[in-house]
Design an enzyme around this catalytic site. Structure first.
Site, PDB file in Angstrom:
ATOM      1  N   ASP A  68       0.711  -0.953  -0.055  1.00 38.00           N
ATOM      2  CA  ASP A  68       0.031   0.047   0.033  1.00 38.00           C
ATOM      3  C   ASP A  68       0.825   1.238   0.032  1.00 38.00           C
ATOM      4  O   ASP A  68       1.908   1.251   0.790  1.00 38.00           O
ATOM      5  CB  ASP A  68      -1.000   0.081   1.266  1.00 38.00           C
ATOM      6  CG  ASP A  68      -1.970   0.966   1.341  1.00 38.00           C
ATOM      7  OD1 ASP A  68      -1.857   1.830   0.499  1.00 38.00           O
ATOM      8  OD2 ASP A  68      -3.368   0.553   1.781  1.00 38.00           O
ATOM      9  N   HIS A  85      -0.592   4.432   0.024  1.00 35.97           N
ATOM     10  CA  HIS A  85      -1.147   5.722   0.618  1.00 35.97           C
ATOM     11  C   HIS A  85      -0.499   6.027   1.865  1.00 35.97           C
ATOM     12  O   HIS A  85      -0.543   5.241   2.759  1.00 35.97           O
ATOM     13  CB  HIS A  85      -2.662   5.371   0.795  1.00 35.97           C
ATOM     14  CG  HIS A  85      -3.543   4.820  -0.562  1.00 35.97           C
ATOM     15  ND1 HIS A  85      -3.475   3.654  -0.889  1.00 35.97           N
ATOM     16  CD2 HIS A  85      -4.142   5.841  -1.374  1.00 35.97           C
ATOM     17  CE1 HIS A  85      -4.310   3.726  -2.153  1.00 35.97           C
ATOM     18  NE2 HIS A  85      -4.430   4.958  -2.510  1.00 35.97           N
ATOM     19  N   SER A 125      -5.291  -4.243   2.203  1.00 36.61           N
ATOM     20  CA  SER A 125      -4.300  -3.638   3.407  1.00 36.61           C
ATOM     21  C   SER A 125      -5.205  -4.015   4.716  1.00 36.61           C
ATOM     22  O   SER A 125      -4.450  -4.443   5.739  1.00 36.61           O
ATOM     23  CB  SER A 125      -4.355  -2.190   3.302  1.00 36.61           C
ATOM     24  OG  SER A 125      -3.666  -1.996   2.101  1.00 36.61           O
TER      25      SER A 125
END
Ligand code: B1M
Length: 213
Positions: A98, A100, A151
């Site tokens: 991930d 982000h 996630s």
């Protein structure tokens, strides 16, 4: 457009032209955190909606992320600071797979403005690196962030790996794809230490403060 609408639209349009004067204007009415959680987050939600409908491409979302990051970087200096003494050390990571990191970095700002020492391991952090950092840094808590549906599952794996490595330090989890229920039913049973769910960055600070009490 109202000021609030303009602030959201900088994020949606991915443009910084006029952003700073409007952020300054907003600070006359709102706290720095209210500006982030209000109009800027509203803009990000709209970006997510448009992206979902294939009305935006990744490159455009990246520009929106840039505007959000620039806004947070500017607003940081106006955020409340409570640096009495160091309350604790917290390790932060966006989980494996991930990228982000805006939410995680907001958590870092808020925690470090409130007396925590933060070790930010960055994005796409595999469990091995978290385990290694736990052994080296002996943090008081580990914060995991993740926005993708996969996630949430990666947090389960990370908790299992930490447990298998004999680590029991409290874990704090947060991010859009996660829920309190998932945390309780899927992550907590896999771990020997505490697992806490934070719905946003301020909630993360409250939880950290309760932990350190
Ligand atoms: Co992506 N993305 N993205 N993206 N992106 C989402 C998450 C998505 C919901 C958009 C959508 O389709 N509607 C969707 C996920 C779908 C899913 O899994 N169900 C998605 C997708 C699909 C993808 C890609 C797969 C797209 C692609 O390549 N085809 C790809 C993934 C790459 C990867 O990770 N391997 C991708 C890429 C990107 C960009 C790089 C372009 C960019 C990220 C840039 C960056 O972070 N540096 C991006 C963005 C910006 C988004 C959206 C639009 C906005 C996220 C954001 O920054 N929000 C997002 C849609 C949305 O969320 N509305 C989306 C603002 C931020 C402050 O909020 O991070 O939620 P957030 O943090 C909150 C809380 O969650 C909480 O506190 C914060 C508020 O105070 N929190 C914590 C978060 N972590 C915490 C940890 C804590 C405590 C609280 O304690 C430890």
């Amino acid at each position: 457009l109202t000021l609030e609408e303009r602030l959201a639209s900088y994020v949606v349009e991915g443009t910084k032209e006029g952003l700073l004067p409007d952020l300054e204007e907003a600070l006359k009415r709102y706290s720095a955190l209210e500006v982030i959680n209000g109009p800027l987050m509203a803009g990000m939600e709209e970006v997510g909606r448009l992206f979902n409908n294939n009305e935006l491409i990744v490159a455009e979302v990246l520009q929106s992320a840039e505007v959000m990051k620039a806004s947070v970087a500017y607003l940081e200096q106006f955020m409340e600071k409570n640096e009495t003494s160091v309350k604790g050390k917290i390790l932060l990571a966006t989980v494996k797979g991930d990228v982000h990191d805006i939410g995680k970095n907001l958590v870092e700002i808020i925690l470090s403005n409130n007396g925590y020492r933060i070790i930010n391991l960055g994005i796409k952090v595999p469990p091995d690196r978290i385990i290694e950092a736990c052994r080296e840094e002996l943090p008081d808590a580990v914060g995991l962030s993740g926005l993708l549906v996969k996630s949430a599952q990666q947090m389960v794996t990370t908790a299992q790996d930490l447990r298998n490595a004999g680590i029991e330090v409290p874990i704090m989890v947060g991010g859009a794809a996660l829920t309190r229920k998932f945390t309780r039913t899927r992550i907590r049973p896999e771990y020997n230490g505490l697992v806490l769910y934070a719905k946003d960055a301020m909630d993360g600070l409250d939880l950290a403060n309760k932990l350190m009490d």
